[in-house]
Design an enzyme around this catalytic site. Structure first.
Site, short mmCIF file in Angstrom:
data_model
loop_
_atom_site.label_atom_id
_atom_site.label_comp_id
_atom_site.label_asym_id
_atom_site.label_seq_id
_atom_site.Cartn_x
_atom_site.Cartn_y
_atom_site.Cartn_z
N GLY A 84 -13.17 35.69 28.99
CA GLY A 84 -12.01 35.36 29.82
C GLY A 84 -11.17 36.58 30.10
O GLY A 84 -9.94 36.54 30.06
N TYR B 281 -8.74 18.50 26.44
CA TYR B 281 -8.43 19.89 26.10
C TYR B 281 -8.13 20.02 24.61
O TYR B 281 -8.66 20.92 23.93
CB TYR B 281 -7.24 20.36 26.93
CG TYR B 281 -6.78 21.76 26.61
CD1 TYR B 281 -7.49 22.87 27.06
CD2 TYR B 281 -5.63 21.97 25.85
CE1 TYR B 281 -7.06 24.16 26.77
CE2 TYR B 281 -5.20 23.26 25.56
CZ TYR B 281 -5.92 24.35 26.02
OH TYR B 281 -5.49 25.62 25.72
N ASN C 280 -10.78 38.66 32.80
CA ASN C 280 -10.37 39.16 34.11
C ASN C 280 -8.93 38.81 34.49
O ASN C 280 -8.43 39.30 35.51
CB ASN C 280 -11.32 38.67 35.21
CG ASN C 280 -11.31 37.16 35.36
OD1 ASN C 280 -12.08 36.49 34.68
ND2 ASN C 280 -10.48 36.61 36.23
N GLY D 179 -4.81 37.09 32.95
CA GLY D 179 -3.97 36.51 31.90
C GLY D 179 -4.11 37.19 30.55
O GLY D 179 -4.09 38.41 30.43
#
Length: 297
Positions: free
Chosen positions: A15, A168, A17, A19
């Protein structure tokens, strides 16, 4: 970037790319690490790679493209990492997402579970011998602080109505079960694994999966947190990655540089083992049984 190649630490961040992941890579790259950046989208990954090389001056950054929801893609990723890197001192399982509606992965698994738990579970296991050979090494799983319990008899939401936050929360609780069981299995190996809650911060979580606006409205409403930056959140993750005082510390759940209590189910060693065994079956690391997780044509 004066670190000699012989002693240079190598890291892999999923993850990466945008934030939190991009903020983590920025810090690691600025410290001179060789970093593998995992992105689901090639164009966004290439843009981030160019940005980070320019911003940090570190040219030893490498892009890997993979969809963690797809186990075939995770297996290709693991092989690509092994082909590119001869050692791996730090694995940060950061990628995560949320889905507004129930979706199934190419393997027939609910997508939040597939991405947030089974993806990092499979990737870590496929890279584990490389990580062990690089010891001392660290694995950091980025978790979420939500009090939840996994329904081991209905992980795929076949019997219950699916809800975005419920799906989630269940998938992210898997990160804690995984952390605690893996720590037991790694005792004496020179490899530590810990889970960190980075705090709630403004990110693109769920943004490419149709859940961005609703996810953040719910997090702000039910969490009541102010929303800090990704760079602030990254410091909590980097503490686990770098702090000398955490040498040898494993199987812990951290937030803001201190340990925090985990939900009750995650503290049950038998539940940790049960989810591990289910996860092995669902990812093909052990012989398959009937049920969810059958490969689709």
């Amino acid at each position: 970037m004066s670190t000699s190649a012989e002693h240079q630490r190598t890291a892999l961040v999923t993850g990466a790319n945008s934030g939190l992941g991009k903020a983590i890579v920025t810090a690691l790259a600025a410290d001179g690490l060789r970093v593998g950046m995992v992105s689901r989208d090639r164009a966004r990954g290439e843009a981030a790679l160019a940005d980070l090389r320019a911003a940090t001056g570190n040219q030893d950054l490498h892009l890997f493209v993979a969809d963690l929801a797809n186990q075939a893609s995770v297996r290709v990723l693991a092989q690509a990492v092994r082909d590119r890197f001869d050692r791996l001192h730090l694995l940060i399982n950061n990628a995560g997402t949320a889905f507004a509606e129930r979706r199934l992965s190419p393997q027939g698994i609910e997508c939040a579970l597939a991405t947030n738990h089974l993806g990092p579970f499979l990737l870590t296991n496929l890279l584990l011998d490389l990580i062990k050979a690089s010891a001392p090494a660290r694995i950091v799983n980025v978790g979420t602080r939500i009090d939840a319990a996994m329904d081991f008899d209905d992980l795929n939401w076949d019997k219950r109505p699916y809800g975005m936050m419920k799906g989630y929360a269940q998938s992210k609780l898997g990160n804690l079960h995984f952390t605690f069981e893996l720590a037991r299995r790694l005792q004496g190996s020179g490899v530590t694994v810990n889970c960190v809650f980075p705090g709630v911060f403004k990110s693109n979580l769920g943004g490419t999966d149709g859940a961005q606006g609703l996810f953040w409205k719910l997090m702000i409403r039910f969490g009541g947190w102010a929303i800090p930056t990704a760079e602030s959140a990254a410091r909590r993750v980097l503490y686990l990655a770098n702090a000398p005082e955490l040498t040898g510390v494993s199987g812990q759940y951290f937030a803001d540089r201190k340990t925090i209590p985990a939900p009750a189910q995650a503290l049950d060693a038998e539940a940790n083992r049960r989810l591990w065994e289910i996860s092995e079956r669902l990812t093909g690391l052990s012989p398959p049984q009937t049920g969810i997780g059958q490969e689709t044509p």
